[in-house]
Design a protein around this motif. Structure first.
Motif, PDB file in Angstrom:
ATOM      1  N   TRP A  70     -16.326-100.145  37.153  1.00 29.48           N
ATOM      2  CA  TRP A  70     -16.910 -99.007  37.878  1.00 29.48           C
ATOM      3  C   TRP A  70     -17.897 -99.450  38.959  1.00 29.48           C
ATOM      4  O   TRP A  70     -18.432 -98.607  39.699  1.00 29.48           O
ATOM      5  CB  TRP A  70     -17.593 -98.030  36.917  1.00 29.48           C
ATOM      6  N   PHE A 100     -18.051 -99.887  29.690  1.00 28.85           N
ATOM      7  CA  PHE A 100     -18.486 -99.164  28.505  1.00 28.85           C
ATOM      8  C   PHE A 100     -17.452 -99.345  27.384  1.00 28.85           C
ATOM      9  O   PHE A 100     -16.255 -99.369  27.657  1.00 28.85           O
ATOM     10  CB  PHE A 100     -18.671 -97.689  28.835  1.00 28.85           C
ATOM     11  N   PRO A 101     -17.931 -99.487  26.143  1.00 28.04           N
ATOM     12  CA  PRO A 101     -17.022 -99.767  25.018  1.00 28.04           C
ATOM     13  C   PRO A 101     -15.831 -98.809  24.948  1.00 28.04           C
ATOM     14  O   PRO A 101     -14.703 -99.233  24.711  1.00 28.04           O
ATOM     15  CB  PRO A 101     -17.912 -99.602  23.785  1.00 28.04           C
ATOM     16  N   ASP A 126     -23.553-104.895  23.738  1.00 24.57           N
ATOM     17  CA  ASP A 126     -24.653-105.058  22.802  1.00 24.57           C
ATOM     18  C   ASP A 126     -25.660-103.949  23.052  1.00 24.57           C
ATOM     19  O   ASP A 126     -25.773-103.446  24.163  1.00 24.57           O
ATOM     20  CB  ASP A 126     -25.327-106.423  22.989  1.00 24.57           C
ATOM     21  N   PHE A 127     -26.378-103.574  22.016  1.00 19.44           N
ATOM     22  CA  PHE A 127     -27.472-102.624  22.200  1.00 19.44           C
ATOM     23  C   PHE A 127     -28.736-103.465  22.413  1.00 19.44           C
ATOM     24  O   PHE A 127     -28.640-104.659  22.698  1.00 19.44           O
ATOM     25  CB  PHE A 127     -27.567-101.690  20.985  1.00 19.44           C
ATOM     26  N   ASN A 128     -29.901-102.905  22.310  1.00 22.42           N
ATOM     27  CA  ASN A 128     -31.129-103.675  22.408  1.00 22.42           C
ATOM     28  C   ASN A 128     -31.212-104.440  23.727  1.00 22.42           C
ATOM     29  O   ASN A 128     -31.540-105.616  23.764  1.00 22.42           O
ATOM     30  CB  ASN A 128     -31.202-104.659  21.234  1.00 22.42           C
ATOM     31  N   GLU A 129     -30.899-103.740  24.817  1.00 21.89           N
ATOM     32  CA  GLU A 129     -30.806-104.393  26.118  1.00 21.89           C
ATOM     33  C   GLU A 129     -32.160-104.898  26.621  1.00 21.89           C
ATOM     34  O   GLU A 129     -32.210-105.763  27.471  1.00 21.89           O
ATOM     35  CB  GLU A 129     -30.181-103.426  27.124  1.00 21.89           C
ATOM     36  N   GLN A 130     -33.257-104.349  26.057  1.00 24.06           N
ATOM     37  CA  GLN A 130     -34.575-104.842  26.476  1.00 24.06           C
ATOM     38  C   GLN A 130     -34.766-106.284  26.014  1.00 24.06           C
ATOM     39  O   GLN A 130     -35.650-106.979  26.481  1.00 24.06           O
ATOM     40  CB  GLN A 130     -35.696-103.962  25.899  1.00 24.06           C
ATOM     41  N   ILE A 133     -31.237-108.732  28.075  1.00 26.80           N
ATOM     42  CA  ILE A 133     -31.279-108.926  29.531  1.00 26.80           C
ATOM     43  C   ILE A 133     -32.239-110.059  29.920  1.00 26.80           C
ATOM     44  O   ILE A 133     -31.843-110.991  30.601  1.00 26.80           O
ATOM     45  CB  ILE A 133     -31.577-107.596  30.259  1.00 26.80           C
ATOM     46  N   SER A 141     -32.995-107.700  36.432  1.00 25.16           N
ATOM     47  CA  SER A 141     -33.346-106.302  36.161  1.00 25.16           C
ATOM     48  C   SER A 141     -32.281-105.643  35.311  1.00 25.16           C
ATOM     49  O   SER A 141     -32.485-104.544  34.801  1.00 25.16           O
ATOM     50  CB  SER A 141     -33.483-105.545  37.488  1.00 25.16           C
TER      51      SER A 141
ATOM     52  N   PRO B  68     -22.427 -94.461  35.963  1.00 23.70           N
ATOM     53  CA  PRO B  68     -21.964 -94.328  34.574  1.00 23.70           C
ATOM     54  C   PRO B  68     -23.101 -94.332  33.550  1.00 23.70           C
ATOM     55  O   PRO B  68     -23.003 -93.690  32.511  1.00 23.70           O
ATOM     56  CB  PRO B  68     -21.079 -95.555  34.368  1.00 23.70           C
ATOM     57  N   TYR B  69     -24.191 -95.041  33.855  1.00 31.16           N
ATOM     58  CA  TYR B  69     -25.340 -95.036  32.944  1.00 31.16           C
ATOM     59  C   TYR B  69     -26.016 -93.668  32.929  1.00 31.16           C
ATOM     60  O   TYR B  69     -26.498 -93.217  31.898  1.00 31.16           O
ATOM     61  CB  TYR B  69     -26.359 -96.108  33.352  1.00 31.16           C
ATOM     62  N   ALA B  72     -23.800 -91.468  30.928  1.00 31.16           N
ATOM     63  CA  ALA B  72     -23.908 -91.805  29.498  1.00 31.16           C
ATOM     64  C   ALA B  72     -25.213 -91.293  28.891  1.00 31.16           C
ATOM     65  O   ALA B  72     -25.352 -91.209  27.675  1.00 31.16           O
ATOM     66  CB  ALA B  72     -23.814 -93.320  29.310  1.00 31.16           C
ATOM     67  N   ALA B 160     -36.832 -97.073  30.445  1.00 22.45           N
ATOM     68  CA  ALA B 160     -35.571 -96.577  29.896  1.00 22.45           C
ATOM     69  C   ALA B 160     -35.825 -95.459  28.894  1.00 22.45           C
ATOM     70  O   ALA B 160     -36.923 -95.337  28.352  1.00 22.45           O
ATOM     71  CB  ALA B 160     -34.827 -97.718  29.212  1.00 22.45           C
ATOM     72  N   ASP B 162     -34.116 -95.181  25.985  1.00 24.34           N
ATOM     73  CA  ASP B 162     -34.127 -95.839  24.673  1.00 24.34           C
ATOM     74  C   ASP B 162     -33.586 -97.249  24.851  1.00 24.34           C
ATOM     75  O   ASP B 162     -33.432 -97.716  25.983  1.00 24.34           O
ATOM     76  CB  ASP B 162     -33.306 -95.019  23.659  1.00 24.34           C
ATOM     77  N   ASP B 163     -33.276 -97.920  23.754  1.00 21.94           N
ATOM     78  CA  ASP B 163     -32.878 -99.328  23.865  1.00 21.94           C
ATOM     79  C   ASP B 163     -31.367 -99.537  23.836  1.00 21.94           C
ATOM     80  O   ASP B 163     -30.895-100.638  23.615  1.00 21.94           O
ATOM     81  CB  ASP B 163     -33.545-100.163  22.762  1.00 21.94           C
ATOM     82  N   SER B 164     -30.601 -98.473  24.044  1.00 24.54           N
ATOM     83  CA  SER B 164     -29.149 -98.637  24.051  1.00 24.54           C
ATOM     84  C   SER B 164     -28.524 -97.653  25.028  1.00 24.54           C
ATOM     85  O   SER B 164     -27.912 -96.669  24.626  1.00 24.54           O
ATOM     86  CB  SER B 164     -28.580 -98.433  22.648  1.00 24.54           C
ATOM     87  N   SER B 165     -28.685 -97.941  26.316  1.00 23.82           N
ATOM     88  CA  SER B 165     -28.259 -96.967  27.323  1.00 23.82           C
ATOM     89  C   SER B 165     -26.765 -96.676  27.260  1.00 23.82           C
ATOM     90  O   SER B 165     -26.331 -95.572  27.525  1.00 23.82           O
ATOM     91  CB  SER B 165     -28.619 -97.485  28.712  1.00 23.82           C
ATOM     92  N   ARG B 166     -25.974 -97.692  26.895  1.00 22.62           N
ATOM     93  CA  ARG B 166     -24.529 -97.506  26.973  1.00 22.62           C
ATOM     94  C   ARG B 166     -23.933 -96.885  25.729  1.00 22.62           C
ATOM     95  O   ARG B 166     -22.827 -96.371  25.749  1.00 22.62           O
ATOM     96  CB  ARG B 166     -23.853 -98.856  27.241  1.00 22.62           C
ATOM     97  N   ALA B 170     -26.009 -96.570  18.899  1.00 24.72           N
ATOM     98  CA  ALA B 170     -26.642 -97.834  18.506  1.00 24.72           C
ATOM     99  C   ALA B 170     -28.139 -97.864  18.821  1.00 24.72           C
ATOM    100  O   ALA B 170     -28.768 -98.905  18.743  1.00 24.72           O
ATOM    101  CB  ALA B 170     -25.940 -99.001  19.200  1.00 24.72           C
ATOM    102  N   ILE B 197     -32.422 -99.385  32.622  1.00 23.67           N
ATOM    103  CA  ILE B 197     -31.076 -99.933  32.694  1.00 23.67           C
ATOM    104  C   ILE B 197     -30.196 -98.917  33.416  1.00 23.67           C
ATOM    105  O   ILE B 197     -30.117 -97.762  33.003  1.00 23.67           O
ATOM    106  CB  ILE B 197     -30.493-100.165  31.285  1.00 23.67           C
ATOM    107  N   GLY B 198     -29.546 -99.340  34.478  1.00 28.95           N
ATOM    108  CA  GLY B 198     -28.683 -98.394  35.163  1.00 28.95           C
ATOM    109  C   GLY B 198     -28.188 -98.942  36.481  1.00 28.95           C
ATOM    110  O   GLY B 198     -28.129-100.154  36.669  1.00 28.95           O
ATOM    111  N   CYS B 199     -27.836 -98.020  37.378  1.00 31.27           N
ATOM    112  CA  CYS B 199     -27.303 -98.431  38.672  1.00 31.27           C
ATOM    113  C   CYS B 199     -28.443 -98.470  39.685  1.00 31.27           C
ATOM    114  O   CYS B 199     -29.426 -97.755  39.542  1.00 31.27           O
ATOM    115  CB  CYS B 199     -26.263 -97.429  39.153  1.00 31.27           C
TER     116      CYS B 199
END
Lengths: 177, 205
Positions: A70, A100-101, A126-130, A133, A141, B68-69, B72, B160, B162-166, B170, B197-199
């Motif tokens: 995308w 996206f999954p 994966d989750f917990n992107e903080q 990354i 970023s 998409p973020y 979502a 953000a 939360d900790d799981s944007s996608r 989770a 987290i995003g575009c």
């Protein structure tokens, strides 16, 4: 007690994550015909599963590109990465998809087949992107396209789009060192 | 057992704290007094924070139609508004993208999307792209939690949702909810800054 339950849940979630390590292979040579990929051919890994591709200690130079179907600027520069992968014997390109999954089959697999992508593709989820990354690069970023080029002597991170010329120049700077 | 639990907690907090020691280059920092704005909503009316005399603060979300973020996170943004509007922290969504730079983000598209999803909050156009640089937003979605203090609008959290944007299934840490809950309880948010987290925000180059 509530804290304890929370961390118990966290541990359960963390330990239930997929932990397959990625075996990186050169999937194609220039003249090889393209074989259609299926869901199983593109592994979905979490950060733990992805990490080994950042730490190879052999003589190759690795070009790791973060992208998604995308992301228009990502899709635009993919052919440059494909050509790098084919042209340089000692360079290996790995395309890490952040699709996206839920869209893995519909978007990612069909894109790889349509564009006949020859470089290794890994689907990252994966989750917990903080946490993951900054582990990949402390200056990232999280935006894509982003690219890491490294070999055993040198490592650079790029949060940017490339022209083909720029990418060739960067890769060549690694081959001289 | 209790000591193990405690030290585990301390270590976890330390790990999280070190992951959060990144600061944005420009725009507002936590603690700053954010400027009010006057932007056009999808219903044609102009909206400012000053219109909300009853509010205790705001959940300002820079978001758009096309990323998409953002998509979502739409349900999560609606849920935030439903949960916190009545408690005094309504959501105000602002689309920072230049519609000339990306197809699908003009006023007509925004109306369609808001209707489809049943947005319960204003969805404003950052016409001329003046507001997002002032705030320092770089992504969609990018959240600013603001607390009213007299005539001031104090920034209390940036980052953000939360900790799981996608993947909403989770999520382990709801940063915005935790921040607003703390503010409602008269406390400061524990986590005040996370990576959005995003575009990237779309501009005509």
């Amino acid at each position: 007690m509530r804290n304890f339950l929370f961390f118990l849940c966290l541990i359960l979630i963390l330990s239930s994550c997929k932990n397959e390590h990625v075996e990186v292979k050169k999937t194609a040579t220039t003249n090889q015909t393209f074989i259609e990929v299926t869901l199983e051919d593109i592994p979905t890994v979490n950060y733990e599963g992805l990490e080994p591709i950042f730490n190879k200690k052999d003589d190759k130079t690795y070009v790791i590109n973060f992208w998604a179907t995308w992301c228009l600027p990502c899709v635009k520069e993919l052919p440059y990465f494909e050509r790098i992968n084919q042209e340089y014997k000692d360079v290996e390109v790995i395309l890490v998809s952040l699709d996206f999954p839920k869209q893995k089959e519909k978007r990612l697999i069909s894109f790889v087949n349509k564009k006949k992508i020859q470089s290794q593709v890994i689907h990252f989820d994966d989750f917990n992107e903080q946490v993951w990354i900054p582990k990949i690069d402390k200056n990232w970023s999280g935006a894509i396209p982003a690219t890491i080029i490294y070999n055993k002597n040198k490592r650079k991170f790029y949060e940017q789009s490339f022209t083909e010329e720029e990418l060739q120049k960067e890769v060549q700077s690694f081959l001289k060192s | 057992m209790k000591t193990t639990m405690k030290s585990f907690l301390v270590i976890t907090v330390l790990i999280i704290a070190t992951a959060f020691t990144i600061n944005p280059d420009k725009g507002y920092q936590v603690g700053d007094d954010a400027a009010d704005f006057k932007l056009e909503n999808i219903d044609g009316k102009m909206v400012s924070m000053a219109n909300y005399s009853e509010a205790k603060g705001f959940i300002i979300v820079f978001t758009c139609n096309t990323c998409p973020y953002s998509v979502a996170n739409e349900d999560r943004i609606i849920a935030l508004d439903k949960k916190y509007k009545a408690k005094g922290y309504p959501v105000i969504a602002i689309n920072p993208n230049d519609p000339k730079a990306i197809e699908g983000d003009d006023m007509a598209d925004m109306k369609v999307r808001a209707e489809e999803k049943g947005f319960t909050f204003p969805y404003l156009v950052d016409k001329g792209q003046k507001v997002y640089p002032l705030y320092g937003a770089t992504k969609t979605p990018h959240v600013y939690v603001i607390r009213k203090e007299g005539a001031k609008n104090i920034v209390e959290y940036i980052g953000a949702i939360d900790d799981s944007s996608r993947n909403p299934d989770a999520v382990t840490k709801k940063f915005v909810e935790n921040a607003v809950d703390n503010l409602l309880a008269g406390k400061k948010p524990e986590v005040t800054y996370t990576r959005a987290i995003g575009c990237s925000i779309k501009t005509v180059k």
